[in-house]
Design a protein around this motif. Structure first.
Motif, PDB file in Angstrom:
ATOM      1  N   SER A   1       0.684   6.096  -3.453  1.00 52.51           N
ATOM      2  CA  SER A   1       2.375   6.228  -4.794  1.00 52.51           C
ATOM      3  C   SER A   1       3.255   5.341  -5.131  1.00 52.51           C
ATOM      4  CB  SER A   1       2.842   7.728  -3.768  1.00 52.51           C
ATOM      5  OG  SER A   1       3.137   7.131  -2.735  1.00 52.51           O
ATOM      6  N   GLY A   2       3.299   4.462  -4.197  1.00 44.55           N
ATOM      7  CA  GLY A   2       4.224   3.268  -4.463  1.00 44.55           C
ATOM      8  C   GLY A   2       3.791   2.124  -3.789  1.00 44.55           C
ATOM      9  N   ILE A   3       4.276   1.390  -3.499  1.00 46.54           N
ATOM     10  CA  ILE A   3       4.957   0.090  -2.110  1.00 46.54           C
ATOM     11  C   ILE A   3       5.603   0.289  -1.129  1.00 46.54           C
ATOM     12  CG2 ILE A   3       5.297  -2.620  -2.192  1.00 46.54           C
ATOM     13  CD1 ILE A   3       2.861  -1.586  -4.053  1.00 46.54           C
ATOM     14  N   LEU A   4       5.148   0.393   0.313  1.00 46.86           N
ATOM     15  CA  LEU A   4       5.902   0.478   0.953  1.00 46.86           C
ATOM     16  C   LEU A   4       6.388  -1.291   1.823  1.00 46.86           C
ATOM     17  CD1 LEU A   4       2.956   2.417   3.129  1.00 46.86           C
ATOM     18  CD2 LEU A   4       5.668   3.200   3.760  1.00 46.86           C
ATOM     19  N   ALA A   5       7.537  -1.152   2.343  1.00 47.54           N
ATOM     20  CA  ALA A   5       8.189  -2.161   2.767  1.00 47.54           C
ATOM     21  C   ALA A   5       8.559  -2.009   4.441  1.00 47.54           C
ATOM     22  CB  ALA A   5       9.151  -2.994   2.314  1.00 47.54           C
ATOM     23  N   PHE A   6       8.023  -3.215   4.517  1.00 50.38           N
ATOM     24  CA  PHE A   6       8.365  -3.105   6.590  1.00 50.38           C
ATOM     25  C   PHE A   6       8.668  -4.397   7.255  1.00 50.38           C
ATOM     26  CE2 PHE A   6       4.597  -0.810   6.163  1.00 50.38           C
ATOM     27  CZ  PHE A   6       4.642   0.586   6.688  1.00 50.38           C
ATOM     28  N   ASP A   7       9.514  -4.589   7.860  1.00 49.01           N
ATOM     29  CA  ASP A   7       9.876  -5.541   8.603  1.00 49.01           C
ATOM     30  C   ASP A   7       9.019  -6.553   9.312  1.00 49.01           C
ATOM     31  OD1 ASP A   7      11.446  -7.225  10.788  1.00 49.01           O
ATOM     32  OD2 ASP A   7      12.587  -6.661  10.273  1.00 49.01           O
ATOM     33  N   ALA A   8       8.856  -7.419   9.155  1.00 51.84           N
ATOM     34  CA  ALA A   8       8.057  -8.166   9.748  1.00 51.84           C
ATOM     35  C   ALA A   8       8.005  -8.657  10.882  1.00 51.84           C
ATOM     36  CB  ALA A   8       6.937  -9.965   9.217  1.00 51.84           C
ATOM     37  N   ALA A   9       9.060  -8.297  12.080  1.00 55.00           N
ATOM     38  CA  ALA A   9       9.200  -8.931  13.195  1.00 55.00           C
ATOM     39  C   ALA A   9       9.108  -7.756  13.739  1.00 55.00           C
ATOM     40  CB  ALA A   9      10.585  -9.407  12.828  1.00 55.00           C
ATOM     41  N   THR A  10       9.711  -6.594  13.675  1.00 60.19           N
ATOM     42  CA  THR A  10       9.346  -5.572  14.091  1.00 60.19           C
ATOM     43  C   THR A  10       8.378  -4.238  13.877  1.00 60.19           C
ATOM     44  OG1 THR A  10      11.345  -4.004  12.830  1.00 60.19           O
ATOM     45  CG2 THR A  10      12.546  -5.708  14.612  1.00 60.19           C
TER      46      THR A  10
ATOM     47  N   GLN B   1       9.300   0.347   9.107  1.00 60.31           N
ATOM     48  CA  GLN B   1       9.478   0.967   8.064  1.00 60.31           C
ATOM     49  C   GLN B   1      11.356   0.792   7.198  1.00 60.31           C
ATOM     50  OE1 GLN B   1       7.083   3.582   6.146  1.00 60.31           O
ATOM     51  NE2 GLN B   1       8.185   4.035   4.906  1.00 60.31           N
ATOM     52  N   ARG B   2      11.213  -0.172   6.029  1.00 58.82           N
ATOM     53  CA  ARG B   2      12.170  -0.442   5.690  1.00 58.82           C
ATOM     54  C   ARG B   2      12.338   0.903   4.141  1.00 58.82           C
ATOM     55  NH1 ARG B   2      12.892  -6.784   4.884  1.00 58.82           N
ATOM     56  NH2 ARG B   2      13.308  -7.245   7.178  1.00 58.82           N
ATOM     57  N   SER B   3      10.881   1.086   3.381  1.00 60.47           N
ATOM     58  CA  SER B   3      11.431   1.446   2.312  1.00 60.47           C
ATOM     59  C   SER B   3      10.076   1.748   1.490  1.00 60.47           C
ATOM     60  CB  SER B   3      11.850   0.625   0.888  1.00 60.47           C
ATOM     61  OG  SER B   3      11.599  -0.458   0.983  1.00 60.47           O
ATOM     62  N   LEU B   4      10.156   2.527   1.229  1.00 59.51           N
ATOM     63  CA  LEU B   4       8.823   3.021  -0.174  1.00 59.51           C
ATOM     64  C   LEU B   4       9.315   3.445  -1.247  1.00 59.51           C
ATOM     65  CD1 LEU B   4       5.679   3.556  -0.881  1.00 59.51           C
ATOM     66  CD2 LEU B   4       6.948   6.388   0.110  1.00 59.51           C
ATOM     67  N   THR B   5       8.545   2.576  -2.170  1.00 58.51           N
ATOM     68  CA  THR B   5       9.289   2.519  -3.779  1.00 58.51           C
ATOM     69  C   THR B   5       8.173   3.096  -4.296  1.00 58.51           C
ATOM     70  OG1 THR B   5      10.585   0.782  -3.638  1.00 58.51           O
ATOM     71  CG2 THR B   5      10.354   1.210  -5.222  1.00 58.51           C
TER      72      THR B   5
ATOM     73  N   TYR C   1       4.563  -6.136   2.776  1.00 56.36           N
ATOM     74  CA  TYR C   1       4.630  -5.438   1.691  1.00 56.36           C
ATOM     75  C   TYR C   1       3.240  -4.820   2.086  1.00 56.36           C
ATOM     76  CZ  TYR C   1       8.369  -7.032  -0.412  1.00 56.36           C
ATOM     77  OH  TYR C   1       9.598  -8.071  -0.829  1.00 56.36           O
ATOM     78  N   VAL C   2       2.828  -3.464   1.758  1.00 55.63           N
ATOM     79  CA  VAL C   2       1.647  -2.423   1.863  1.00 55.63           C
ATOM     80  C   VAL C   2       2.025  -1.366   0.368  1.00 55.63           C
ATOM     81  CG1 VAL C   2      -0.108  -1.105   2.985  1.00 55.63           C
ATOM     82  CG2 VAL C   2       2.031  -2.854   4.242  1.00 55.63           C
ATOM     83  N   SER C   3       0.528  -1.733   0.128  1.00 58.13           N
ATOM     84  CA  SER C   3       0.188  -0.672  -1.187  1.00 58.13           C
ATOM     85  C   SER C   3      -0.500   0.533  -0.806  1.00 58.13           C
ATOM     86  CB  SER C   3      -0.591  -1.545  -2.655  1.00 58.13           C
ATOM     87  OG  SER C   3      -1.404  -1.669  -2.186  1.00 58.13           O
ATOM     88  N   GLN C   4       0.033   1.664  -1.512  1.00 56.97           N
ATOM     89  CA  GLN C   4      -0.283   2.980  -1.620  1.00 56.97           C
ATOM     90  C   GLN C   4      -0.209   3.854  -2.419  1.00 56.97           C
ATOM     91  OE1 GLN C   4       1.164   5.460   1.664  1.00 56.97           O
ATOM     92  NE2 GLN C   4       2.695   6.152  -0.102  1.00 56.97           N
TER      93      GLN C   4
ATOM     94  N   SER D   1      -4.423  -0.143   0.974  1.00 61.40           N
ATOM     95  CA  SER D   1      -5.003  -1.255   0.325  1.00 61.40           C
ATOM     96  C   SER D   1      -4.152  -2.560  -0.299  1.00 61.40           C
ATOM     97  CB  SER D   1      -5.368  -0.488  -1.010  1.00 61.40           C
ATOM     98  OG  SER D   1      -4.038  -0.011  -1.916  1.00 61.40           O
ATOM     99  N   GLY D   2      -3.810  -2.892  -0.724  1.00 59.34           N
ATOM    100  CA  GLY D   2      -3.288  -4.198  -1.202  1.00 59.34           C
ATOM    101  C   GLY D   2      -2.060  -5.168   0.260  1.00 59.34           C
ATOM    102  N   LEU D   3      -1.985  -6.096   0.573  1.00 61.20           N
ATOM    103  CA  LEU D   3      -1.307  -6.557   2.126  1.00 61.20           C
ATOM    104  C   LEU D   3      -0.933  -7.752   0.684  1.00 61.20           C
ATOM    105  CD1 LEU D   3      -3.505  -6.431   4.637  1.00 61.20           C
ATOM    106  CD2 LEU D   3      -0.847  -4.592   4.008  1.00 61.20           C
ATOM    107  N   ASP D   4       0.455  -7.844   1.624  1.00 61.50           N
ATOM    108  CA  ASP D   4       1.320  -9.201   0.873  1.00 61.50           C
ATOM    109  C   ASP D   4       2.255  -9.744   2.096  1.00 61.50           C
ATOM    110  OD1 ASP D   4       1.045 -12.363   0.347  1.00 61.50           O
ATOM    111  OD2 ASP D   4       0.953 -11.620  -1.288  1.00 61.50           O
TER     112      ASP D   4
END
Length: 574
Positions: A113-122, A125-129, A108-111, A96-99
């Motif tokens: 259960s939490g927030i996903l973090a992705f490497d903006a270059a590659t 996925q780095r993490s799901l908090t 950062y991508v929200s879903q 849903s959310g993006l920034d």
């Protein structure tokens, strides 16, 4: 490219191509330029729209669908700055959310259960908090080096569900702030990186929705200015659709479907001294965005048919340059700008717009002109006819010259007439491809009338200095005609029919003519003659002597008409 967007593009593209070697319209040649706006429309593989984010460092655009349509498979859709799809990033559940982080390294991508973090270059996925479970479409914003997000849990009542404000951490941190509805979060932008905004859409649990700001420079956000818009009578409440801080962080634009585009002072949320002109009649504000270079503001709307849905114009509301207008009209490219569906590239070189038509959505990549050029009136206005009279048309002709590319079509000049009664705005008129135009008016007052003709510019041309002409407006001419007989008798009397006609304003009802009879006994004033509504009248007289009698009829005129006199001589016999 959509063929139904009415931002007056086709003529501009044609002229720019034909005049590519000259780059000048209505003037002498100058260097070639290419500053015509362009629009590319891409169909999105979604049936709902949730968020749009722009990564200028990597020239990518991200779009999410949100949980409303239960997308299968859930993903973030990624496009380049030319509208070509790069990939879709799979997510465990509906995104849903993006920034994007301030340093451009993390998406950062929200879903739910939490927030996903992705490497903006590659895009790996780095993490799901984890965060408090959300079923309504979590909003998020990056500010103060932290990720802030909302959480709302509801089964079918998300518009009025209670949403809490949280900070991304492990474990999840609830800040204690919250309210009803799909609260939307927005970062403060490069000029205010330690600030974020929260806005409340209209919902049944919040009759007077708010916007507010938070200081985000520590783990506990501190609420700053807040504003609600309803008056004491409960009217005027905010119908929130979107929010955007200006490039310098001093202003805040709010897309309010009830009131249009509100421009506020960012420090205290008071109304800015200068406001943008109203959206076109029938258009309801849905989105707003400022270009990162501070030049432009884009204002999106939901509008029917050919009414513009998107205006791109100077960010300074005091700049009266005419907006570039887009009208999206249907199933080929959408019919309106989606709420929160506008974002600029950081340098202002592109505007990304999401349009909708039912459950269909499109991404538009719009390239505003790269520069503005001068426009000027060539010489003075000429007048036709040379003598103007009240109530009759007068034409003022002139010519505009443009540096750079041709203006978008249709382009118009505006005119104001000022006389003893004050100022009157005339109907704007288009000008031809060679810059010539004609302003028509019917002056309604005798005396001096000053005409001021203006060109307010367009997105590629600055306003021209006004051209002024003063016209002396005279009284309208009148004509008296008599149809007298050559001879008459004393016994039968003299009968002379006639008419009084005039140009300009209609003659007043019930006016009278003075009558004088001159015969061998001298001159005598007779009873006045009344003129009918059609201008006709009849003089009847019983002569007092034979031989020649001359009848002279006179109308003294009035404030709008000149006087008129006519004579006829009749031979009177016994």
């Amino acid at each position: 490219m959509s063929k139904v967007q009415h931002f007056r593009r086709s003529a501009a593209l044609f002229v720019a191509g034909v005049l590519g070697a000259t780059g000048l319209v209505g003037a002498t040649a100058s260097q070639a330029v290419a500053a015509t706006p362009a629009d590319t429309a891409v169909k999105l593989p979604v049936t709902n729209f949730s968020a749009l984010a722009v990564d200028s460092a990597h020239q990518r655009v991200y779009v999410t669908e949100g949980p409303a349509s239960n997308p299968t498979p859930p993903a973030v859709h990624v496009y380049d700055f030319d509208g070509r799809k790069i990939t879709s990033i799979s997510t465990p559940a509906a995104a849903s959310g993006l920034d994007v982080s301030a340093d451009g390294t993390t998406l950062y991508v929200s879903q739910p259960s939490g927030i996903l973090a992705f490497d903006a270059a590659t895009l790996e996925q780095r993490s799901l908090t984890s965060a408090s479970y959300d079923t309504c479409g979590r909003s998020l914003a990056v500010a103060g080096g932290r990720v802030w997000h909302t959480s709302a849990y509801s089964f079918g009542y998300c518009d009025s569900a209670y949403a809490t404000l949280g900070r991304l951490s492990e474990p999840a941190q609830n800040t204690g702030w919250g309210d009803y509805g799909r609260i939307q979060l927005f970062g403060g932008g490069p000029a205010a990186p330690d600030r974020f905004y929260a806005a409340q859409p209209a919902n049944s649990s919040a009759p007077n929705p708010f916007i507010t700001a938070f200081a985000a420079d520590n783990d506990d956000p501190v609420r700053g200015p807040e504003r609600r818009f309803a008056g004491e009578d409960g009217k005027g409440a905010l119908d929130f659709k979107d929010l955007a801080p200006s490039a310098d962080g001093k202003k805040l634009a709010v897309a309010d479907a009830a009131a249009g585009t509100r421009l506020l002072n960012a420090d205290d949320f008071t109304d800015a001294a200068e406001q943008y002109q109203p959206l076109p009649a029938g258009a309801k504000a849905s989105a707003v965005a400022f270009s990162g270079d501070g030049k432009y503001v884009a204002r999106g709307a939901a509008a029917y048919g050919s009414t513009p849905d998107l205006l791109i114009q100077p960010a300074n509301p005091a700049d009266t340059t005419a907006p570039l207008e887009f009208a999206f009209e249907g199933s080929l490219d959408g019919s309106e700008i989606a709420p929160r569906g506008l974002e600029f590239a950081a340098d202002g070189s592109r505007l990304f717009a999401v349009t909708s038509y039912g459950s269909q959505f499109w991404l538009h990549v719009i390239t505003p002109p790269a520069a503005q050029y001068d426009a000027r009136f060539s010489g003075d206005l000429t007048q036709s006819p040379s003598s103007a009279v009240v109530g009759e048309p007068v034409a003022l002709r002139g010519r505009l010259e443009f540096d750079g590319p041709a203006p978008a079509d249709p382009t118009k000049v505006t005119a104001v007439r000022e006389d003893a009664d004050g100022k009157t705005e005339l109907t704007p008129v288009k000008f031809a491809a060679d810059g010539t135009f004609t302003v028509f008016d019917v002056p309604d007052k005798v005396g001096e009338a000053t005409y001021r003709v203006s060109y307010l510019g367009d997105l590629t041309h600055r306003p021209a200095a006004d051209v002024v002409r003063t016209v002396q407006v005279g009284k309208a001419p009148t004509t008296l005609t008599l149809d007298a007989p050559d001879e008459a008798t004393m016994s039968a009397g003299v009968v002379i029919p006639g008419t009084l006609t005039a140009t300009g304003p209609a003659l007043p009802a019930g006016l009278t003519l003075t009558v004088r009879r001159t015969d061998r006994l001298g001159t005598t004033e007779l009873a006045p003659v009344t003129v009918g509504a059609d201008g006709a009248f009849t003089l009847r007289d019983t002569p007092r002597t034979i031989k020649s009698a001359t009848y002279t009829l006179t109308w003294a005129g009035d404030a709008d008409h000149r006087d008129a006199t006519a004579s006829a001589t009749v031979l009177v016999r016994r």
